[in-house]
Design an enzyme around this catalytic site. Structure first.
Site, PDB file in Angstrom:
ATOM      1  N   ASP A 102       0.844  -1.199   0.000  1.00  0.00           N
ATOM      2  CA  ASP A 102       0.000   0.000   0.000  1.00  0.00           C
ATOM      3  C   ASP A 102       0.879   1.249   0.000  1.00  0.00           C
ATOM      4  O   ASP A 102       2.024   1.212   0.458  1.00  0.00           O
ATOM      5  CB  ASP A 102      -0.873   0.043   1.264  1.00  0.00           C
TER       6      ASP A 102
HETATM    7  N1  URA Z   1      -1.227  -5.956   3.857  1.00  0.00           N
HETATM    8  C1  URA Z   1      -1.744  -4.718   3.814  1.00  0.00           C
HETATM    9  O1  URA Z   1      -2.830  -4.467   4.347  1.00  0.00           O
HETATM   10  N2  URA Z   1      -1.068  -3.754   3.178  1.00  0.00           N
HETATM   11  C2  URA Z   1       0.139  -3.959   2.592  1.00  0.00           C
HETATM   12  O2  URA Z   1       0.726  -3.025   2.037  1.00  0.00           O
HETATM   13  C3  URA Z   1       0.677  -5.261   2.650  1.00  0.00           C
HETATM   14  C4  URA Z   1      -0.025  -6.242   3.296  1.00  0.00           C
END
Ligand code: URA
Length: 236
Positions: A102
């Site tokens: 993310d």
């Molecule tokens: N899980 C998430 O919620 N976000 C990420 O960036 C990676 C794993």
């Protein structure tokens, strides 16, 4: 591979720009000036352009310490992407992110030119472990450990069993074998916690190099690459 094709792949310009470079004598192969753009080059040949050594490898795999605020994408019309953090040659060679973090997640992101390696690492059936350090708004509970271990039921899927270790009241070390959208944040939300920070420490056999500051990258060592390839049954 032809010399002009190789230099073009390595980001020295279009085929015709590179041909001009070669014809003006700027390029040396194994110590001798090259004048013929169609000259064949063997893997491992020593190349230089204007006297500067050129790393001629077209297969590259790197680890990046992804900072917060940067998109995991090959390109974006408006926002900064992880590709902006790599030297130009990696973009030229199409060194692509392996999976996605993310925008606000930090930590280990692998990028590779090797499509088969990337495909195997993100394939759900291989269940490659990924470990995250998560900071939560509310205190973690021992019930969370059990909920993760059983496999949390989310609105559109049931997460596979995962490991949650409580590090301190607001910090958990979490290992999952899936990579669905917002997976860890959603699993924590299902236990009543908002994720305030998420940092990936590990993918399969590889840990983020503690010497890399946010935004920095380095190529994998031969041993790291070999461990990674073996983890997905390449090079056995
Ligand atoms: N899980 C998430 O919620 N976000 C990420 O960036 C990676 C794993």
């Amino acid at each position: 591979m032809r010399l002009d094709a190789l230099l073009s792949r390595l980001g020295y310009g279009s085929r015709s720009e590179v041909q001009r470079l070669i014809r003006r004598g700027a390029v040396a192969v194994d110590g001798s000036a090259a004048r013929d753009p169609s000259q064949g080059v063997l893997p491992g040949a020593t190349l230089s352009v204007d006297g500067l050594a050129v790393d001629s490898r077209i297969e590259r795999t790197v680890m990046l310490h992804k900072p917060a605020g940067v998109l995991t994408a090959a390109r974006d019309p408006k926002a900064a992407t992880v590709m902006d953090l790599l030297p130009r040659v990696y973009r030229s060679l199409s060194c692509m992110p392996v999976g996605r973090l993310d925008k606000d997640t930090t930590g280990l992101l692998l990028l590779t030119t090797d499509g088969e390696l990337a495909h195997r690492l993100i394939s759900p059936k291989r269940e490659i472990e990924k470990t995250y350090l998560a900071t939560t708004d509310t205190p973690l509970q021992t019930e969370d450990v059990s909920a993760f271990a059983w496999g949390l039921v989310l609105s559109d899927f049931t997460a596979k069993p995962a490991v949650l270790d409580i590090v301190d009241a607001h910090t958990a070390r979490i290992t999952v074998t899936e990579g669905k959208y917002h997976q860890v944040r959603r699993m924590l939300a299902a236990c009543g916690h908002e994720t305030l920070a998420l940092h990936r420490e590990r993918v399969g056999p590889l840990y983020l190099d503690a010497a890399l500051r946010p935004g920095e990258m380095r190529e994998l060592t031969a041993d790291e690459l070999s461990a990674l390839r073996q983890s997905v049954e390449l090079d056995l």
